[in-house]
Design a protein around this motif. Structure first.
Motif, PDB file in Angstrom:
ATOM      1  N   ILE A   1       0.769  -1.199   0.234  1.00 27.02           N
ATOM      2  CA  ILE A   1      -0.161   0.054  -0.018  1.00 27.02           C
ATOM      3  C   ILE A   1       0.686   1.518  -0.318  1.00 27.02           C
ATOM      4  CG2 ILE A   1      -0.368  -0.166   2.456  1.00 27.02           C
ATOM      5  CD1 ILE A   1      -2.696   1.724  -0.034  1.00 27.02           C
TER       6      ILE A   1
ATOM      7  N   ASP B   1      -2.986  -6.028  -5.893  1.00 28.52           N
ATOM      8  CA  ASP B   1      -2.834  -4.636  -5.938  1.00 28.52           C
ATOM      9  C   ASP B   1      -2.384  -3.787  -6.729  1.00 28.52           C
ATOM     10  OD1 ASP B   1      -2.703  -3.868  -3.074  1.00 28.52           O
ATOM     11  OD2 ASP B   1      -0.723  -4.077  -2.346  1.00 28.52           O
TER      12      ASP B   1
ATOM     13  N   GLU C   1      -3.606   0.564  -8.089  1.00 24.07           N
ATOM     14  CA  GLU C   1      -4.209   2.158  -7.176  1.00 24.07           C
ATOM     15  C   GLU C   1      -4.110   2.709  -8.588  1.00 24.07           C
ATOM     16  OE1 GLU C   1      -4.578   1.985  -4.359  1.00 24.07           O
ATOM     17  OE2 GLU C   1      -4.374   4.324  -4.323  1.00 24.07           O
TER      18      GLU C   1
ATOM     19  N   SER D   1     -14.247   5.868  -5.692  1.00 24.08           N
ATOM     20  CA  SER D   1     -14.719   4.512  -5.554  1.00 24.08           C
ATOM     21  C   SER D   1     -15.422   4.144  -6.497  1.00 24.08           C
ATOM     22  CB  SER D   1     -15.124   4.612  -3.995  1.00 24.08           C
ATOM     23  OG  SER D   1     -14.424   4.454  -3.197  1.00 24.08           O
TER      24      SER D   1
ATOM     25  N   ASP E   1      -6.631   4.937   4.786  1.00 26.73           N
ATOM     26  CA  ASP E   1      -8.215   5.353   3.645  1.00 26.73           C
ATOM     27  C   ASP E   1      -9.037   6.660   4.036  1.00 26.73           C
ATOM     28  OD1 ASP E   1      -7.150   2.583   3.216  1.00 26.73           O
ATOM     29  OD2 ASP E   1      -8.870   1.719   3.971  1.00 26.73           O
TER      30      ASP E   1
ATOM     31  N   ASN F   1     -14.078   4.083   1.869  1.00 24.85           N
ATOM     32  CA  ASN F   1     -13.682   2.825   1.770  1.00 24.85           C
ATOM     33  C   ASN F   1     -14.441   1.842   1.170  1.00 24.85           C
ATOM     34  OD1 ASN F   1     -14.142   1.952   4.423  1.00 24.85           O
ATOM     35  ND2 ASN F   1     -11.980   2.349   5.181  1.00 24.85           N
TER      36      ASN F   1
ATOM     37  N   SER G   1     -10.232  -5.851  -0.846  1.00 26.50           N
ATOM     38  CA  SER G   1     -10.540  -4.766  -0.233  1.00 26.50           C
ATOM     39  C   SER G   1      -9.469  -3.549  -0.631  1.00 26.50           C
ATOM     40  CB  SER G   1      -9.864  -4.609   1.387  1.00 26.50           C
ATOM     41  OG  SER G   1      -9.898  -5.306   2.831  1.00 26.50           O
ATOM     42  N   GLY G   2      -9.857  -2.210  -0.243  1.00 26.05           N
ATOM     43  CA  GLY G   2      -9.420  -0.612  -0.673  1.00 26.05           C
ATOM     44  C   GLY G   2      -9.985   0.376  -0.802  1.00 26.05           C
TER      45      GLY G   2
ATOM     46  N   ARG H   1      -7.559   7.778  -1.330  1.00 22.47           N
ATOM     47  CA  ARG H   1      -6.918   7.483  -0.381  1.00 22.47           C
ATOM     48  C   ARG H   1      -6.079   8.802   0.696  1.00 22.47           C
ATOM     49  NH1 ARG H   1      -6.205   2.105  -0.088  1.00 22.47           N
ATOM     50  NH2 ARG H   1      -5.510   1.221  -1.965  1.00 22.47           N
TER      51      ARG H   1
ATOM     52  N   GLY I   1      -7.892   2.418  -4.676  1.00 22.46           N
ATOM     53  CA  GLY I   1      -7.225   1.357  -5.529  1.00 22.46           C
ATOM     54  C   GLY I   1      -7.999   0.362  -4.355  1.00 22.46           C
ATOM     55  N   ALA I   2      -7.690  -0.698  -4.707  1.00 15.07           N
ATOM     56  CA  ALA I   2      -7.660  -2.007  -4.227  1.00 15.07           C
ATOM     57  C   ALA I   2      -6.513  -3.592  -4.136  1.00 15.07           C
ATOM     58  CB  ALA I   2      -9.260  -2.395  -3.745  1.00 15.07           C
ATOM     59  N   GLY I   3      -6.216  -4.251  -3.058  1.00 13.48           N
ATOM     60  CA  GLY I   3      -6.175  -5.217  -3.376  1.00 13.48           C
ATOM     61  C   GLY I   3      -7.008  -6.552  -3.762  1.00 13.48           C
TER      62      GLY I   3
END
Ligand code: ATP
Ligand code: ASP
Ligand code: MG
Length: 325
Positions: A94, A136, A138, A144, A225, A236, A249-250, A253, A291-293
């Protein structure tokens, strides 16, 4: 039902390759085909959407604090001295993503190995391993909503192509067909989920009751987040799959120095480990992003209907178990 609910005790945990019967080895290879297809499909969607593919790092001074997080269960953090400095094994990339997307790569993804020494009792959730990989990603200036649209497209494309190209493998592995998700997915506030299910068990309750994936939003957790200090709402999200649970999850930011600094202090996280991020933010060099993973073993575990996601690993990383390979 193709998978047991999370937390149902599993009588037999995934074994290493050398202990599998010929039939079990065949099944392993079959899951491997779904893994290869999934990696190809997801990475193609990201590349096709203008993302650059970066290679991961394994050791850094700064990694994900994984704190505070309501679900955190880390038994041990791995730190080692090299060249006179303390580095940590990657928990997630992250911090690297925030710096990389701000400075050089506006849209990026990394197939990133993460080490999280989960408590041994998590072997039985079927959803935790102590080394796993995330896709992962971004995107600078994304919202969102932009991330929801991208992930929904990636998953619909994946499932449609799995059903077409790997039908016989899925028929062998699953008891029922893999349903193509209907986009856009429902979005529900965590507070409403806690009210509908129960405060501790809402994740399992949600996963059991849905037919399509659902976005859970507004989840207080790590400093990076975005949190609206006026409303107290967090921008988030987590993605939950039917009969499985969380696979992603993401967030949008934080990028402003004052907020990052305040939140790090509030969380009592060691500021020294985030000195570079703070310096860049102070100089106005960090940019808004989202972003998210995606947990790769989890998404493949969901698609194949395995009881334990370590079944998707050639070299299983079941919490509490160390094999020679
Ligand atoms: P959980 O609450 O399920 O333990 P988490 O919320 O702590 O997971 P994140 O920090 O959000 O995990 O990690 C991002 C993604 O990486 C998760 O959505 C999941 O897909 C995957 N992931 C996290 N921890 C593990 C694990 N121990 N084993 C396999 N995949 C994991
Ligand atoms: N990959 C997650 C994110 O992008 C962070 C994590 O792994 O905890 O928010
Ligand atoms: Mg999560």
């Amino acid at each position: 039902m193709t998978t047991p609910e999370p937390c149902v005790p599993l009588t037999e945990l995934p074994k290493p390759l050398d202990q599998l019967s010929p039939a079990e080895l065949e099944r392993k290879a079959c899951i491997g085909k779904v893994m290869t297809h999934t990696l190809q499909s997801l990475t193609s969607t990201f590349i096709g959407s203008g993302f650059q593919w970066l290679l991961p790092v394994a050791l850094s001074q700064s990694t994900d604090p994984l704190w505070p997080d309501p679900g955190a269960s880390i038994e041990k953090r791995i730190e080692v001295d090299i060249y006179g400095k303390v580095v940590r094994t990657t928990a997630s990339m992250i911090i690297h993503k925030l710096v990389a997307s701000s400075l050089a790569y506006p849209k990026l993804f990394i197939v990133s190995p993460n080490i999280r020494i989960e408590k041994a009792e998590r072997a039985k959730t079927g959803r935790h391993i102590y080394e796993f990989s995330q896709i992962d990603f971004e995107a600078r200036d994304a919202s969102s909503k932009d991330i929801f649209t991208l992930v929904e497209k990636a998953l619909v494309t994946l499932v449609t192509s799995l059903n077409k190209d790997l039908k016989s493998e899925l028929d062998t592995l699953r008891y029922e067909p893999l349903r193509v998700p209907t986009a856009p997915f429902k979005v529900v506030d965590k507070a409403d989920l806690e009210a509908e299910y129960d405060a501790d068990g809402w994740e399992a309750g949600l996963a059991e009751s849905i037919k399509d994936p659902v976005w859970a939003i507004n989840i207080p957790r790590e400093f990076y987040d975005f949190e609206d200090f006026q409303t107290g709402k967090w921008d988030n999200y987590d993605l939950f799959m039917p009969n499985f649970g969380e696979v992603l999850s993401g967030a949008k930011r934080e990028w402003e120095y004052d907020k990052i600094s305040k939140k790090i202090e509030r969380d009592q996280v060691n500021k020294e480990n985030y000195a570079l991020l703070l310096k860049l933010a102070k100089e106005g060099k960090t940019k808004p992003s989202a972003g998210a993973g995606i947990g790769i073993e989890r998404i493949v575990g969901w698609a194949t209907g395995v009881r334990h996601i370590a079944e998707t690993q050639p070299f299983p990383r079941v919490p509490g178990t160390v094999n020679e390979l």
